[in-house]
Design an enzyme around this catalytic site. Structure first.
Site, PDB file in Angstrom:
ATOM      1  N   GLU A  89     -37.438 -43.150 -12.799  1.00 53.85           N
ATOM      2  CA  GLU A  89     -38.263 -44.126 -11.783  1.00 53.85           C
ATOM      3  C   GLU A  89     -37.993 -44.474 -10.353  1.00 53.85           C
ATOM      4  O   GLU A  89     -36.840 -44.257  -9.903  1.00 53.85           O
ATOM      5  CB  GLU A  89     -37.227 -45.392 -12.692  1.00 53.85           C
ATOM      6  CG  GLU A  89     -37.352 -45.900 -14.055  1.00 53.85           C
ATOM      7  CD  GLU A  89     -37.196 -47.617 -14.355  1.00 53.85           C
ATOM      8  OE1 GLU A  89     -36.509 -48.268 -12.904  1.00 53.85           O
ATOM      9  OE2 GLU A  89     -36.719 -47.099 -14.929  1.00 53.85           O
ATOM     10  N   ASP A  96     -34.458 -58.247  -7.815  1.00 56.60           N
ATOM     11  CA  ASP A  96     -33.738 -57.167  -6.795  1.00 56.60           C
ATOM     12  C   ASP A  96     -32.609 -58.092  -6.112  1.00 56.60           C
ATOM     13  O   ASP A  96     -32.616 -58.743  -4.976  1.00 56.60           O
ATOM     14  CB  ASP A  96     -34.244 -56.313  -6.209  1.00 56.60           C
ATOM     15  CG  ASP A  96     -35.291 -54.651  -7.175  1.00 56.60           C
ATOM     16  OD1 ASP A  96     -34.913 -54.357  -7.586  1.00 56.60           O
ATOM     17  OD2 ASP A  96     -36.686 -54.776  -6.639  1.00 56.60           O
TER      18      ASP A  96
END
Lengths: 281, 414
Positions: free
Chosen positions: A63, A74
């Site tokens: 990824e 995140d």
């Protein structure tokens, strides 16, 4: 909702590189290892070198994170890394270069991206450019199928994979709808939270994977909070793929120079690749 | 389709159109704007909130309870004050009337929304509330409602804003809230919102995220609008009473846009009434303004499609405004829709013009406005002069300026 096999078979015009990677892992009776790296961190050439090292030492799928100014799923490790990538001037072009480099050595590359950069670039144009670079598709943490009309169309035309997420809080109805829209694999967020390493694998992960399997024959990969070989083995016992992100990013952050970063990522990839082959339960 | 929040006012006067909401649609879209660009992890909570709210807004008991809180606690209806000297000396001789949200409990309109969401929090059985805040007005309102309802409260606030709005930080802490300074990104409202979302993804089972403006994923833009509609419903009746007719223009400042939507909404069917939103233009340079509609372009931010200040690759631009509450690179999707449909107009007000209007109001009316509201006052000065003294202008005085004394003292050197 949907029958188990309809979604992947009917929606897929050709067998994607990601599908092939998961099939190979399944044939070897192991889980696939999916590694995450943000493009442009710590700089574009080093990120490419690190990704290639990851591919060489056992990552089945990579990824590539598209750095975004507001990464609200995140935690600090990845948020700081993408901030640095943006400060270094990383552009979408650099993300595509990174994808191209990974794809050229035969490892499938997916772009992990928040939606606005793709939306702004133009969804159809992004899909074309990603496909031209050899990319396999997108993982979209803040785009669910509900708002994905243009992306469903563009991925259909280009044959790109579309990986949406499911979470422990997802209702069965939503899991069915999300799995139906996915191609490549289904991303199961192991816990309610943001990216970052955790001391133990979430107790919710196995149950979520089992729920997803009731709706699709697609592979199910587990991410969020998986960081070491023992955890990888634990997850490999019930999932088709193990996704590791922050642990890689932390190795790069802690490395004194690019050479050390590459070596650290090699070590971790090799260890995790062994982990997904142990299927400890 | 919208049932207005319970009105504490007598309703002998012509009411605002009862059914004026053609938007949003069932999935939260204001034509191409709005929607729900949120992580899957939050979808169940957003669905739950939507269902609870849909039920609440039709529930006479909920509306009665909210109405009682608004009148008995938040001091509604707020006054409509005529600003004769300000109008004569600074707004071209126009008749200027202020909707006095600065006199609502906690000192701004934010309390209207927060009381509604606190009631919903209790209905959903959640015990903790989180909020983002820029100027601290929404944070103070949230801390206040949590104290009143016995809910745990955490407020995310950009570190830069905790410094420039120190008074509100103290108020929140006195009210028992935890104030969490945010040190990521630009350390302002946008980053506080990012952190609040990160908290919410982790804590959603026990926690309600009380968004303070008409932004975020559906149902927030619709729900917060509905809770703020009371401003315009009251003001419309009051101005019909006081001025004997509708105003030529309704003016409000726009950051996320909740006070503006609140006062605009009841006037949307009144075709002849201009609706004017005043954005913060900072210094006017790229990255040094927060005039999202005037200078931005459509994109996706914080769960909604709307206008966004962004660069050529869709990265959010840095912003600046002297007013912390307007220092935000997005705007509520209903404003984006009102802009595109032409029903509302938006103009960009510089720091300097806002500060000048701030001083004008202090000296002509004895009212110290919030720096946010000062942008609306500067808009009123412009529009008043454009109207050449023959108009009536309604301005939403959305908050009071105690919190801004340090910034103002530094600006004026007093």
């Amino acid at each position: 909702m949907s029958t188990a096999t309809s979604s992947s078979a009917a929606a897929s015009p050709k067998t994607s590189a990601v599908t092939v990677a998961f099939e190979r892992a399944r044939a070897e009776n192991r889980a696939a290892l999916v590694g995450y790296l943000p493009a442009g961190f710590p700089d574009v050439p080093t990120a490419i070198a690190v990704a290639l090292a990851m591919a060489e030492t056992g990552a089945d799928v990579i990824e590539v994170g598209l750095p975004y100014s507001d990464p609200l799923m995140d935690g600090p490790v990845i948020a700081d890394a993408v901030h640095r990538a943006l400060s270094n001037g990383t552009r979408i072009h650099d993300v595509l270069l990174t994808v191209e480099a990974i794809a050229s050595v035969g490892t499938p590359a997916l772009v992990m991206t928040y939606w606005n950069p793709v939306d702004h670039y133009g969804v159809a144009r992004f899909a074309r450019d990603l496909a031209s670079a050899g990319g396999s598709g997108l993982i979209t943490p803040d785009l669910t199928p509900d708002e994905a009309g243009p992306w469903l169309a563009a991925s259909g035309e280009t044959g790109l994979d579309r990986v949406f997420l499911v979470a422990p809080s997802s209702t069965d109805e939503r899991i069915g709808a999300v799995a139906q829209a996915c191609r490549g694999f289904v991303y199961a967020a192991s816990l309610m939270g943001i990216t970052g390493t955790r001391d133990a694998v979430s107790g919710q992960a196995a149950g979520l994977v089992a729920r997803v399997r009731g709706h699709t024959a697609l592979p199910v990969a587990v991410g969020l909070g998986v960081s070491d070989p023992a955890q990888a083995a634990e997850v490999a016992a019930f999932a088709d793929g193990v996704i590791v992100g922050s642990a890689f990013v932390r190795r790069i952050t802690d490395a004194p120079d690019p050479k050390a970063a590459i070596a650290a990522v090699r070590d971790l990839t090799s260890a995790l690749a062994e982990g997904v082959r142990q299927r400890r339960s | 389709m919208t049932a207005p929040p319970a009105e504490p006012m007598p309703s002998a006067l012509p009411p605002a159109e009862p059914d004026i909401s053609t938007v949003p649609d069932v999935s939260g879209h204001f034509a191409r704007y709005g929607g729900r660009f949120a992580p899957e992890a939050l979808m169940a909570a957003l669905d739950e909130l939507t269902a609870e709210y849909e039920q609440a807004r039709k529930d006479p008991e909920f509306q009665a309870e909210l109405g009682a809180l608004l009148s008995g606690y938040a001091a509604r209806p707020t006054l409509l004050t005529e600003a004769k000297r300000f109008g004569r000396e600074h707004a071209g001789g126009c008749r200027v009337l202020f909707k006095r949200e600065d006199l609502a409990h906690t000192g701004s309109h934010k309390i209207n929304n927060v009381l509604g969401q606190a009631l919903l929090t209790r209905k959903m059985g959640k015990t903790r509330v989180i909020a983002e805040t820029g100027a601290g007005q929404h944070g103070v309102a949230t801390a206040t409602a949590c104290a009143l309802f016995g809910l745990e409260c955490a407020v995310y606030m950009g570190e830069e804003d905790t410094r420039r709005q120190a008074l509100n930080v103290s108020r929140m802490r006195m009210l028992g809230a935890e104030v969490i300074p945010v040190t990521t990104g630009t350390r302002t409202l946008k980053d506080a919102m990012n952190e609040a979302f990160r908290d919410w993804v982790t804590s959603v089972q026990t926690t309600h995220y009380c968004i303070g403006s008409v932004g975020g994923p559906h149902p927030f833009p619709m729900m917060v609008r509905d809770f703020q509609r009371v401003i315009g419903l009251e003001a419309r009746e009051q101005i019909l009473n006081t001025a004997g007719g509708l105003p030529d223009a309704v003016i409000a400042c726009v950051g996320g846009g909740s006070n503006a939507i609140g006062i605009f909404h009841a006037f949307i069917p009144d075709d002849k009434v201009r609706l004017i939103g005043c954005e913060a233009d900072g210094t006017g340079e790229p990255g040094r303004n927060a005039a999202t509609i005037s200078r931005g372009s459509p994109g996706v931010l914080h769960g909604m499609r709307t206008y966004v200040l962004q660069d050529d690759e869709g990265q959010t631009l840095g912003t600046h405004s002297i007013s912390a509450g307007l220092d935000y690179p997005g705007v509520g999707p209903e404003h984006a829709w009102l802009k595109d449909s032409g029903r509302a107009e938006y103009r960009a007000i510089s720091d300097a013009d806002a500060m000048e209007a701030f001083a004008m109001l202090c000296r002509t009316e004895g009212i110290i406005p919030a720096l946010e509201s000062s942008h609306a006052l500067a808009g009123a000065v412009q529009v008043g002069r454009e109207l050449g003294g023959n108009g009536t202008i309604l301005v939403n005085l959305s908050g009071r300026g105690d919190k801004d004394m340090e910034t103002a003292s530094r600006w004026f050197g007093v």
